[in-house]
Scaffold this active site. Structure first.
Site, PDB file in Angstrom:
ATOM      1  CB  CYS A 256      -6.742  -5.728  -1.306  1.00  0.00           C
ATOM      2  SG  CYS A 256      -4.998  -6.168  -1.354  1.00  0.00           S
TER       3      CYS A 256
ATOM      4  CB  CYS B 130      -4.653   1.913   1.694  1.00  0.00           C
ATOM      5  SG  CYS B 130      -5.109   3.628   1.419  1.00  0.00           S
TER       6      CYS B 130
ATOM      7  CB  CYS C 197      -0.926   0.005   1.210  1.00  0.00           C
ATOM      8  SG  CYS C 197      -2.381  -1.054   1.056  1.00  0.00           S
TER       9      CYS C 197
HETATM   10  S1  SF4 Z   1      -4.804  -2.533  -1.682  1.00  0.00           S
HETATM   11 FE1  SF4 Z   1      -3.666  -4.497  -1.932  1.00  0.00          FE
HETATM   12  S2  SF4 Z   1      -2.782  -4.511  -4.021  1.00  0.00           S
HETATM   13 FE2  SF4 Z   1      -3.489  -2.401  -3.541  1.00  0.00          FE
HETATM   14  S3  SF4 Z   1      -1.671  -1.367  -2.811  1.00  0.00           S
HETATM   15 FE3  SF4 Z   1      -2.718  -2.167  -0.969  1.00  0.00          FE
HETATM   16  S4  SF4 Z   1      -1.899  -4.240  -0.603  1.00  0.00           S
HETATM   17 FE4  SF4 Z   1      -1.267  -3.591  -2.680  1.00  0.00          FE
END
Ligand code: SF4
Length: 259
Positions: free
Chosen positions: A215, A244, A130
């Site tokens: 996700c 996130c 993230c």
């Molecule tokens: S939501 Fe999932 S795929 Fe997107 S940046 Fe975060 S961890 Fe990575």
């Protein structure tokens, strides 16, 4: 990794308001006031996630010609339906949504960690992903700006229950405006339907909150609307907390933290 969903869920099948919800006009006017004030804190940018609420904000910015530039984070992991909406929104509104992407050198580090699979097993890896795909690019686009606009709403989750219409963002050190802070779900969908605002096709497939493809999953009947985000990390279905990292410091008195 997505949990199998075998039947449509009630969340998106619920009856939508065909008349303005009680108090809606006052909330809309307040939102316009917030956007007007945001435009006065130039340079101001809008972090467009292509969510239903962000499409409402995008609609208001374009319709009222507020001096706010829209951008979206292309994490490299967005669902096809989100990319499709991105193109449609730009065409319908004749307005560009700036594409902000992560640095390739940072992606190379993630790939070396096998982050695509490891993020389900290791929260540190998930947070690193993230940070790389969202927070770093966001920090770069916010650099030198005086304010930014987001689609945060208090009704979205327990972690967002204290969101104010305007607050100082201590993480990125600029003013943050949340014009829909007071809007309920029914406000968003009433306005969307009334103005025929385009929305992500995944909402019609059981998704209630849409982020990166790995996700995000559809939700089951009676699940919290954000239960489909980082669901493997949720330990309390009634208090969805995972974020996130972009919206982790809600106001000037808070310290950056993982919600
Ligand atoms: S939501 Fe999932 S795929 Fe997107 S940046 Fe975060 S961890 Fe990575």
């Amino acid at each position: 990794m997505n949990a199998p969903i075998t039947s449509p869920i009630a969340w998106y099948r619920r009856p939508r308001a065909t008349h303005a919800p009680i108090g809606f006009e006052a909330r809309l006017n307040e939102s316009l006031d917030v956007l007007r004030e945001a435009g006065q804190h130039a340079p101001c940018v809008f972090a467009h996630s292509l969510s239903a609420e962000d499409m409402v904000i995008f609609h208001l910015i374009v319709e009222h010609a507020f001096p706010i530039q829209s951008f979206a984070l292309d994490t490299g992991k967005l669902p096809e339906a989100t990319l499709d909406l991105w193109s449609r929104a730009e065409a319908i509104y004749s307005t560009r949504i700036e594409r902000v992407m992560p640095r390739q050198t940072s992606i190379d580090v993630l790939n070396a960690m096998n982050a695509d699979s490891a993020l389900y097993e290791n929260k540190e890896v998930r947070l690193r992903c993230c940070d790389t795909r969202k927070t770093e690019p966001l920090r770069s686009v916010l650099a030198g700006k005086r304010s930014w606009v987001t689609g945060l709403r208090r009704a979205q989750s327990a972690g967002r229950a204290q969101v104010a219409s305007t607050e100082y963002d201590s993480t990125f050190q600029l003013q943050k405006f949340n014009p829909l802070a007071n809007w309920a779900d029914e406000d968003v969908w009433y306005f969307t339907d009334k103005h025929k605002i385009p929305f992500n096709a995944l909402y019609e497939k059981g998704y209630a909150s849409i982020g990166c493809d790995p996700c995000t999953r559809p939700i089951r009947e009676n699940e919290h609307p954000r239960a489909g985000r980082w669901w493997w990390e949720q330990t309390d279905a009634n208090a969805i907390k995972s974020e996130c990292g972009i919206h982790v410091a809600a106001n000037s008195n808070s310290t950056p933290k993982e919600n």
